[in-house]
Design a protein around this motif. Sequence first.
Motif, short mmCIF file in Angstrom:
data_model
loop_
_atom_site.label_atom_id
_atom_site.label_comp_id
_atom_site.label_asym_id
_atom_site.label_seq_id
_atom_site.Cartn_x
_atom_site.Cartn_y
_atom_site.Cartn_z
N LEU A 156 8.92 -3.95 -6.18
CA LEU A 156 7.49 -3.64 -6.16
C LEU A 156 7.12 -2.63 -7.23
O LEU A 156 6.06 -2.74 -7.86
N THR A 157 7.96 -1.62 -7.45
CA THR A 157 7.65 -0.62 -8.47
C THR A 157 7.55 -1.24 -9.84
O THR A 157 6.60 -0.99 -10.60
N GLY A 158 8.53 -2.08 -10.19
CA GLY A 158 8.50 -2.75 -11.49
C GLY A 158 7.30 -3.67 -11.61
O GLY A 158 6.65 -3.73 -12.67
N TRP A 159 6.99 -4.38 -10.54
CA TRP A 159 5.85 -5.30 -10.57
C TRP A 159 4.54 -4.53 -10.72
O TRP A 159 3.68 -4.91 -11.52
N LEU A 160 4.39 -3.44 -9.98
CA LEU A 160 3.17 -2.64 -10.10
C LEU A 160 3.04 -2.04 -11.49
O LEU A 160 1.93 -1.92 -12.03
N THR A 161 4.15 -1.66 -12.09
CA THR A 161 4.12 -1.13 -13.46
C THR A 161 3.56 -2.16 -14.43
O THR A 161 2.74 -1.84 -15.30
N THR A 162 3.97 -3.41 -14.27
CA THR A 162 3.46 -4.46 -15.16
C THR A 162 1.99 -4.77 -14.87
O THR A 162 1.24 -5.10 -15.79
N VAL A 163 1.57 -4.65 -13.61
CA VAL A 163 0.14 -4.84 -13.29
C VAL A 163 -0.69 -3.78 -13.99
O VAL A 163 -1.72 -4.08 -14.63
N VAL A 164 -0.26 -2.52 -13.90
CA VAL A 164 -0.98 -1.43 -14.58
C VAL A 164 -0.96 -1.66 -16.09
O VAL A 164 -1.98 -1.45 -16.78
N ALA A 207 0.84 -1.21 0.00
CA ALA A 207 0.00 0.00 0.00
C ALA A 207 0.86 1.25 0.00
O ALA A 207 0.59 2.22 -0.73
N GLU A 208 1.93 1.26 0.79
CA GLU A 208 2.80 2.43 0.83
C GLU A 208 3.52 2.62 -0.50
O GLU A 208 3.68 3.74 -0.98
N ARG A 209 3.98 1.50 -1.10
CA ARG A 209 4.66 1.61 -2.38
C ARG A 209 3.72 2.09 -3.47
O ARG A 209 4.10 2.90 -4.33
N PHE A 210 2.48 1.63 -3.45
CA PHE A 210 1.50 2.06 -4.45
C PHE A 210 1.27 3.56 -4.37
O PHE A 210 1.23 4.25 -5.40
N GLU A 211 1.13 4.08 -3.17
CA GLU A 211 0.92 5.52 -3.01
C GLU A 211 2.16 6.31 -3.41
O GLU A 211 2.07 7.36 -4.05
N THR A 212 3.33 5.81 -3.07
CA THR A 212 4.57 6.47 -3.45
C THR A 212 4.72 6.52 -4.97
O THR A 212 5.19 7.51 -5.54
N ASP A 213 4.31 5.44 -5.62
CA ASP A 213 4.48 5.32 -7.07
C ASP A 213 3.26 5.78 -7.86
O ASP A 213 3.22 5.62 -9.08
N ARG A 214 2.27 6.34 -7.18
CA ARG A 214 1.01 6.66 -7.86
C ARG A 214 1.22 7.55 -9.09
O ARG A 214 0.63 7.31 -10.15
N SER A 215 2.01 8.59 -8.97
CA SER A 215 2.21 9.49 -10.12
C SER A 215 2.88 8.76 -11.28
O SER A 215 2.52 8.97 -12.45
N HIS A 216 3.84 7.90 -10.97
CA HIS A 216 4.49 7.10 -12.01
C HIS A 216 3.50 6.14 -12.67
O HIS A 216 3.44 6.04 -13.90
#
Length: 292
Positions: free
Chosen positions: A54-62, A8-17
Amino acid sequence: MDDRTALAERFETDRSHLKAVAYRMLGSAAEADDALQESWLRASQADISEVRNLTGWLTTVVGRVCLNMLRSRRTRREDPIDAYDRTSGPGEGDDPEQEAVLADSVGLALLVVLDTLAPAERLAFVLHDMFAVPFDEIGTLLDRSADSARQLASRARRRVKGGGAAPVADLARRRRVVEAFLAASRGGDFDALVALLHPDVVLRADRSVVPTPEPVVVRGAHTVAQGAMAATGRALFTGIALVDGSVALAMAPLGRLRLVLGFTLVDGLITEIDVVADPDRIRGLDIAVLED
């Protein structure tokens, strides 16, 4: 800190990206927000115990969510052009000025070209060329090999760059005039518009522009400038593009091409303006990004 809290914290940190990824994939701020909401729902239910980046993984999820959204677009929304002249914007609750600023920050011509790509091409180009996602990860998203993903991005890149443009010096001269025309239209500067137009300038608009039973022909600098002044709402969603190798203006709300203005210049003045909105003619145009 447990995995869910860290996610959750990483998602909010990376939200703009993540929104930047979604916007370039979808061309709409509202759709990008929807994609992020869906991505969070998926991510929050996944097992992330083995995820190291986590950032790379979230990018692929999006990316996967956006790919599915692109594939589900059965038909293009064909809103009347005049709908974008309203202060309410292209959709209920949308902020047209904010959407226009966002499109300008990315490049409206780029959004237009991206909209012409197949979903897989768009994903490969956006993730690799804009966000440096490795081709092996992109290939996994697409159920293809890394080499296949590389080929998709290369094909998209050729579309973005276009071909057959006029000489650089000529493009630069034309660009200055067309950019000045757009700035004057957006700013409602009637005198500046007239100064850019030849006294006997002719504007031709096809039947889909207004629409009208017959094509529209307007003559004279003052009359053409008055028409441009009446279309300041459209100018919000208009940007510079390379169209069939020449500098032009493309109107593309939500990144979807609706209208093109082509210009003929003589001695630095605009002598002819051709306005194209007919869908068949639009599809036949070669749109590319005009490089700085």
